[in-house]
Scaffold this motif. Sequence first.
Motif, PDB file in Angstrom:
ATOM      1  N   THR A  47      29.968  18.785  66.362  1.00  0.00           N
ATOM      2  CA  THR A  47      30.732  19.345  65.163  1.00  0.00           C
ATOM      3  C   THR A  47      30.537  20.942  65.268  1.00  0.00           C
ATOM      4  OG1 THR A  47      30.919  17.513  63.775  1.00  0.00           O
ATOM      5  CG2 THR A  47      30.991  19.913  62.662  1.00  0.00           C
ATOM      6  N   PRO A  48      31.286  21.929  65.139  1.00  0.00           N
ATOM      7  CA  PRO A  48      30.983  23.211  65.353  1.00  0.00           C
ATOM      8  C   PRO A  48      30.263  23.587  63.919  1.00  0.00           C
ATOM      9  CG  PRO A  48      33.228  22.931  65.498  1.00  0.00           C
ATOM     10  CD  PRO A  48      32.850  21.605  65.058  1.00  0.00           C
ATOM     11  N   ILE A  49      29.226  24.661  64.256  1.00  0.00           N
ATOM     12  CA  ILE A  49      28.543  25.109  62.964  1.00  0.00           C
ATOM     13  C   ILE A  49      29.230  25.657  61.868  1.00  0.00           C
ATOM     14  CG2 ILE A  49      27.025  27.123  62.502  1.00  0.00           C
ATOM     15  CD1 ILE A  49      25.506  26.424  65.439  1.00  0.00           C
ATOM     16  N   ILE A  50      30.486  26.228  62.171  1.00  0.00           N
ATOM     17  CA  ILE A  50      31.326  26.624  61.020  1.00  0.00           C
ATOM     18  C   ILE A  50      31.692  25.460  60.159  1.00  0.00           C
ATOM     19  CG2 ILE A  50      33.269  27.108  62.590  1.00  0.00           C
ATOM     20  CD1 ILE A  50      32.349  29.170  59.699  1.00  0.00           C
ATOM     21  N   ALA A  51      32.094  24.575  60.890  1.00  0.00           N
ATOM     22  CA  ALA A  51      32.468  23.142  60.089  1.00  0.00           C
ATOM     23  C   ALA A  51      31.469  22.799  59.184  1.00  0.00           C
ATOM     24  CB  ALA A  51      32.921  22.276  61.076  1.00  0.00           C
ATOM     25  N   TYR A  52      30.086  22.731  59.590  1.00  0.00           N
ATOM     26  CA  TYR A  52      28.862  22.302  58.978  1.00  0.00           C
ATOM     27  C   TYR A  52      28.878  23.018  57.566  1.00  0.00           C
ATOM     28  CZ  TYR A  52      27.069  19.153  62.486  1.00  0.00           C
ATOM     29  OH  TYR A  52      26.755  18.120  63.484  1.00  0.00           O
ATOM     30  N   ALA A  53      28.911  24.494  57.651  1.00  0.00           N
ATOM     31  CA  ALA A  53      28.746  25.497  56.638  1.00  0.00           C
ATOM     32  C   ALA A  53      29.918  25.243  55.477  1.00  0.00           C
ATOM     33  CB  ALA A  53      28.981  26.947  57.295  1.00  0.00           C
ATOM     34  N   ILE A  54      31.314  25.040  56.194  1.00  0.00           N
ATOM     35  CA  ILE A  54      32.402  24.739  55.123  1.00  0.00           C
ATOM     36  C   ILE A  54      32.366  23.474  54.538  1.00  0.00           C
ATOM     37  CG2 ILE A  54      35.044  24.014  55.059  1.00  0.00           C
ATOM     38  CD1 ILE A  54      34.874  26.169  57.789  1.00  0.00           C
ATOM     39  N   GLN A  55      31.909  22.304  55.166  1.00  0.00           N
ATOM     40  CA  GLN A  55      31.832  21.098  54.471  1.00  0.00           C
ATOM     41  C   GLN A  55      30.620  20.968  53.318  1.00  0.00           C
ATOM     42  OE1 GLN A  55      31.555  18.906  58.106  1.00  0.00           O
ATOM     43  NE2 GLN A  55      33.612  18.492  58.168  1.00  0.00           N
ATOM     44  N   THR A  56      29.644  21.910  53.782  1.00  0.00           N
ATOM     45  CA  THR A  56      28.460  21.946  52.654  1.00  0.00           C
ATOM     46  C   THR A  56      28.991  22.620  51.218  1.00  0.00           C
ATOM     47  OG1 THR A  56      26.619  21.976  54.241  1.00  0.00           O
ATOM     48  CG2 THR A  56      26.261  22.886  52.222  1.00  0.00           C
ATOM     49  N   HIS A  88      26.726  34.262  72.161  1.00  0.00           N
ATOM     50  CA  HIS A  88      27.984  34.259  72.261  1.00  0.00           C
ATOM     51  C   HIS A  88      28.697  33.033  71.670  1.00  0.00           C
ATOM     52  CE1 HIS A  88      31.798  35.335  74.161  1.00  0.00           C
ATOM     53  NE2 HIS A  88      31.973  34.164  74.649  1.00  0.00           N
ATOM     54  N   ARG A  89      29.786  33.304  70.723  1.00  0.00           N
ATOM     55  CA  ARG A  89      30.365  32.163  70.027  1.00  0.00           C
ATOM     56  C   ARG A  89      29.516  31.392  69.610  1.00  0.00           C
ATOM     57  NH1 ARG A  89      35.123  33.490  69.547  1.00  0.00           N
ATOM     58  NH2 ARG A  89      35.821  31.163  69.329  1.00  0.00           N
ATOM     59  N   LYS A  90      28.494  31.773  68.730  1.00  0.00           N
ATOM     60  CA  LYS A  90      27.397  30.921  67.863  1.00  0.00           C
ATOM     61  C   LYS A  90      27.991  30.140  66.860  1.00  0.00           C
ATOM     62  CE  LYS A  90      24.974  33.212  65.025  1.00  0.00           C
ATOM     63  NZ  LYS A  90      23.736  34.129  64.533  1.00  0.00           N
ATOM     64  N   ASN A  91      29.114  30.704  66.192  1.00  0.00           N
ATOM     65  CA  ASN A  91      29.650  30.212  64.932  1.00  0.00           C
ATOM     66  C   ASN A  91      30.663  28.796  65.417  1.00  0.00           C
ATOM     67  OD1 ASN A  91      28.465  31.630  63.123  1.00  0.00           O
ATOM     68  ND2 ASN A  91      29.959  33.303  63.665  1.00  0.00           N
ATOM     69  N   THR A  92      31.023  28.815  66.663  1.00  0.00           N
ATOM     70  CA  THR A  92      31.892  27.728  67.118  1.00  0.00           C
ATOM     71  C   THR A  92      31.023  26.595  67.978  1.00  0.00           C
ATOM     72  OG1 THR A  92      32.670  28.901  68.928  1.00  0.00           O
ATOM     73  CG2 THR A  92      34.034  28.833  66.944  1.00  0.00           C
ATOM     74  N   ARG A 134      31.689  35.901  62.636  1.00  0.00           N
ATOM     75  CA  ARG A 134      32.310  36.571  63.679  1.00  0.00           C
ATOM     76  C   ARG A 134      32.305  35.459  64.846  1.00  0.00           C
ATOM     77  NH1 ARG A 134      28.427  41.433  65.915  1.00  0.00           N
ATOM     78  NH2 ARG A 134      28.063  41.689  63.646  1.00  0.00           N
ATOM     79  N   GLY A 135      33.554  36.234  65.664  1.00  0.00           N
ATOM     80  CA  GLY A 135      34.048  35.230  66.726  1.00  0.00           C
ATOM     81  C   GLY A 135      32.919  35.309  67.812  1.00  0.00           C
ATOM     82  N   GLY A 136      32.555  36.302  68.101  1.00  0.00           N
ATOM     83  CA  GLY A 136      31.815  36.629  69.201  1.00  0.00           C
ATOM     84  C   GLY A 136      30.215  36.186  69.120  1.00  0.00           C
ATOM     85  N   GLY A 137      30.062  36.074  67.733  1.00  0.00           N
ATOM     86  CA  GLY A 137      28.492  35.700  67.607  1.00  0.00           C
ATOM     87  C   GLY A 137      27.671  36.767  67.458  1.00  0.00           C
ATOM     88  N   SER A 138      26.774  37.044  66.394  1.00  0.00           N
ATOM     89  CA  SER A 138      26.185  38.220  66.455  1.00  0.00           C
ATOM     90  C   SER A 138      24.800  38.298  67.097  1.00  0.00           C
ATOM     91  CB  SER A 138      25.585  38.445  64.704  1.00  0.00           C
ATOM     92  OG  SER A 138      25.009  37.366  64.394  1.00  0.00           O
TER      93      SER A 138
END
Lengths: 238, 247
Positions: A28-37, A18-22, A11-15
């Motif tokens: 490095t953004p958190i979403i990037a770690y998840a993708i790279q894993t 705010h903006r948790k995933n970026t 989610r963009g806003g972060g559940s």
Amino acid sequence: MPTVHATIIARGGGSTFHRKNTCRVLGTPIIAYAIQTCQQAGFIDHVFVWSEDEEIRSIARSLGAHALERPHSMVHYYSGFATQEEWAAQRGRQIEVIAGGPGDVNVAFNCNNFLLRPETLAAMHCQAREDEAVGGVIAVAAVEPGLCLKTRDGSLFPFWNDLSVPRAEHPPLYRRTGVAVTFRERFRNGRMALAPFVVSREEAFDLQHAEELPLAEFYLRKRLGLLDSDRPAAGEGC
Amino acid sequence: MRVTASIIVLERDARDGVRWDARMGGMRLLEHAVARLKGLPLVDELAVLTDCDALCDALGNTLACAGVPVRRLCPTCTTERFDYLTCEESRIRQQLLALEQAGLAGDVHCFGSWRLPLLSTRSWERMYHALLEDRIAARIVPLTTEDPNLYTPLGGDVASGRLFGVWAHPGRDRQEAPQLYRPAEACVAHLGRIRYPQPLTKGVEIAMTEAVTVRTAEDMPLAHFLWARQQAGRACHDSQDGGAGVP
């Protein structure tokens, strides 16, 4: 060979903040770690990121993942505009356009658990493959006893918490993470149970609040050998 | 009104692998905890209460020179862990006896722990105010939230492959589950109300980074890292306003 798809719903806003995933940890953004894993686990054919947020989709594309546009009506869990089944159907249609069909094996990866290692994800896949009695495996971590809950008047009531019993002798307690490897055919045949796959507390780290970011930074620095015991660490954050 | 405070150091605590004299940032863990409580201006008297011979013999003098005496706990006061959620009269009596024997009887008491070296003075102050602003609470403890997505393995062994929802249910979102909390090993107690039957304990939420409890050697690097960040943050604050920081 069975096809393996990983899906990251972000989610963009972060559940929870705010903006948790970026949010960035060590740059490095958190979403990037998840993708790279998911990419480094070595068994996943396609990584899909489903988000209504263009920044998240842009990060996904820059890392070679497939960015799927998520309708705004499918962002909030309790909005009442779409059910979870409709969410899955929407994603399925989008995935079919890109990959030609659903994956035989699905990896659900919650961004909050971005500290899970690629080799752990691969080991989860191995276990799930071998245990045909279950629909898949889910990462879990042991939880220390010593909890409490609040009663109606706000006072605390002990839960899994008896100091007369040594901590090691409390019945075991585990927390399920948001990372699971499932086999689609097994689910269709009614085998829907998920077997637990025990991971360390560090890998099961679940980012819920901004105040936990220093903990995430510590675990990452430790993993990368960047801990400096003599000098104070510089601050990181969003 | 008399406010007293203590840091409890029990011999049995060392069984987990870390002792009160483990060093973090050049100071012993015990000294970190003492400094936080010493920084609380509303405390009239602070002491370290212990059954450790080493502490009474060696460090005791050092702490006493810094104005913090070390007092020995009698054996009857150390048979049980200090439990700040208990309503058992025997345990509460034991805690009160320890304070009376140490000369720390008063109206409000802050029970501290060397295993919480990062619990800030400001959090102690918040707990103190929360206690006195609540008409019936006998104790206030620091709390952090805990993910409620909890299961226990059927048969007691996770190798069984089957989990039973303890604070979760199939098909229900974890955000629906009532919140669970983890109390840290500290407490501000109203020494009058704690003598009532079934004394109430309430909580004040603190930052996760302050609630880090040092039990094993593995916890030390994390505690040190977070302490260093606190220091860096304080140095920034001090340089901005030129004032003395509060621990």
